[in-house]
Design a protein around this motif. Structure first.
Motif: not given
Length: 561
Positions: A116-117, A120, A315
């Motif tokens: 799902t990332g 990261d 993010d």
């Protein structure tokens, strides 16, 4: 208690039982303990030589060792072939449930976060906490590596943190060394406590007793591993300038490991310790914003926190919260399972039966522990991880079909590890049931008081060859207890020492050296990397062995529960 009823025994099994149970004799080979012990070492020697000298893959070395153990049991110790095969099947089944049931489901959660990332995002969050390389080494390799060890283990922390350090600007070789040295203190409680759980099962000691002692040994390593990392990064100057985050991270990690393993949950030990250590460093940085080691990367213009370099996206705070959410869910699920009333109910739901067809007596004529199988199928870490995984999948928006596909891919990726683990456990059970382990243990017990100093060395050697603290505990856990009882030493101390000493052998294991070299693109440089880490491994082993030897005396005996 829900108790499983064994199916009707076959005619062959009934015939074998009618001929009488097999009674162990540690001096079966030539009527000599020394000869019996030497012959008993053949299965272990087979595994170690095939791995260390011939570089055979772990699964084939383990299967070969199992074959030799069966031959020694039948031809050397006069164990009926049927009983030997039943012991092997018992060990293999225990390797599947609960050991691999825990490993597969822990890696399933990790793989969902990668898919799902969110993994990261978590990686970038750690990398953005400080621009100082010394602090980065502690946060990424020690704290985040410990978190990865808690969930994945089996080389994943070394590979992932080494790559992360290179992305942060570290030299390839130095990144590999840092990743290997950092992957020590968390190993005994890695993969949701699998090594310690295995140790308790094969040694016959209560899990809480074993974890309590290990939790009073490995935290001592955690106290100074961050300082070692700082020295590797920047030498004496690094210690002088960045000792504060190293000390804070090490002390809080050690306290978290001690308190969680002793009073909360074996499975949560490394998760709590790693997150607590990272939070301690971040909190200290807020109190000392002017310190060089606390320097942070400037926030980027945009939606949120900067990544570790300009090539990566920013993010949002929501992204970061979701990245940390899986670990919050895991802690919550495992914590709820420890509530006294609920824990009793969950623990009562278990399978408990004598392994069908096995009839083995110890030298005193009592039923041997290898004949009994018990599994608390609801409260075991693997099942709790399934509960957590279902909740995590829903919160991260992973569909049921996608989650099941990731689980299947996880099993496929672990197929050879599954063969290795089941073979090693089968080997261990055959050696235990046939008295091979007892013979070796009685011989080693001749070391007397020096045994306490040497016991972690045995675990260190086993992990250096096999690359796994779980395998080392399966091979030598029972042996350590036998030797301790014969030498008049605390059996839980020596069993725990096997696991604690083993964590220091992991950085030297061929498989971990290869993983590190492949991760940083230095294939073929395993010898160079070995020379860089062997001094740290041996140095810490000597210190740990001295501490454990003193724990066997009144000097440090007060440290034991």
């Amino acid at each position: 208690m829900t108790k499983w009823s064994a199916p009707p025994l076959s005619s062959d099994t009934l015939t074998a039982l009618a001929q009488g149970p097999y009674q162990q004799d540690p001096e079966a080979v030539g009527g000599s303990l020394v000869t019996s012990a030497m012959v008993s070492m053949l299965p272990l020697a087979t595994v170690f030589v095939l791995l260390g000298v011939f570089r055979l893959k772990a699964q084939w070395a383990a299967l070969s060792g199992l074959a030799v153990a069966l031959v020694v049991a039948v031809a050397g110790f006069a164990m009926p072939a049927g009983q030997a095969l039943l012991a092997a099947s018992h060990g293999a089944f225990f390797g599947l449930f609960p050991i691999l049931w825990i490993v597969v489901n822990a890696l399933w959660v990790y793989n969902m976060t990668v898919s799902t990332g969110h993994f990261d995002v978590l990686r970038r969050s750690f990398g953005a906490l400080s621009s100082d390389t010394r602090t980065q080494a502690i946060l990424v390799a020690f704290c985040f590596g410990g978190l990865l060890e808690a969930l994945a283990g089996f080389g994943a922390p070394v590979a992932i943190t080494a790559v992360m350090l290179i992305a942060l600007g570290f030299d390839k070789l130095k990144a590999a060394v840092i990743a290997l040295v950092a992957n020590t203190a968390p190993v005994a409680f890695g993969a949701m406590g699998v090594p310690v759980i295995t140790l308790a099962r094969v040694s016959g000691l209560p899990l809480d007793q074993v974890s309590s002692v290990v939790g009073r040994q490995t935290p001592l390593l955690a106290l100074f591993v961050p300082l070692v990392l700082v020295f590797i990064v920047d030498g004496v100057r690094g210690i002088r300038e960045a000792w504060q985050p190293a000390l804070a991270g090490g002390v809080v990690f050690a306290l978290g490991q001690f308190l969680t393993s002793n009073f909360v949950s074996v499975e949560l030990t490394d998760i709590v310790a790693s997150l607590a250590g990272a939070l301690a460093i971040v909190g200290l940085a807020r109190l000392r914003p002017g310190a060089a080691w606390a320097a942070r990367r400037p926030a980027r213009v945009g939606a949120g926190t900067a990544g570790p370099d300009d090539g990566e996206p920013a993010d949002t705070p929501r992204d970061i919260r979701l990245a940390y959410l899986p670990y919050v869910v895991i802690v919550a699920v495992f914590a709820l399972a420890q509530i006294p009333g609920l824990k009793g109910v969950l623990d009562s739901l278990k399978l408990a039966f004598d392994w069908p067809g096995m009839a083995v007596l110890d030298p005193q004529g009592e039923p041997h522990s290898s004949t009994a199988y018990t599994l608390t199928w609801v409260s075991t870490a693997g099942t709790l991880m399934v509960v957590a995984a279902v909740i995590i999948a829903a919160l991260l928006g992973v569909s049921a079909r996608r989650a099941l596909r990731i689980w299947g891919e996880t099993v496929h990726d672990l197929r050879w590890a599954i063969v290795t683990v089941t073979s090693v456990l089968a080997l261990a059970y055959v050696m235990n049931a046939s008295a091979q382990t007892t013979a070796i243990g009685l011989l080693i017990a001749g070391a007397g008081g020096a045994l306490a100093f040497l016991s972690p060395v045995l675990g260190w050697f086993a992990v250096a060859v096999t690359g796994s603290d779980t395998s080392a505990n399966a091979l030598f856990g029972s042996l350590q207890v036998t030797a301790a009882n014969s030498a008049g030493l605390p059996p839980d101390l020596l069993a725990a020492a096997n696991s604690s000493g083993g964590v220091l052998g992991k950085m030297l294991s061929p498989q971990n050296l290869t993983i590190a070299c492949v991760a940083v693109k230095l294939e073929g440089q395993e010898g160079v990397l070995l020379r860089r880490v062997i001094g740290w491994s041996l140095g810490m082993l000597v210190v740990l062995s001295a501490i454990i030897a003193l724990q066997a005396t009144p000097v440090l005996g007060w440290m034991l529960p």
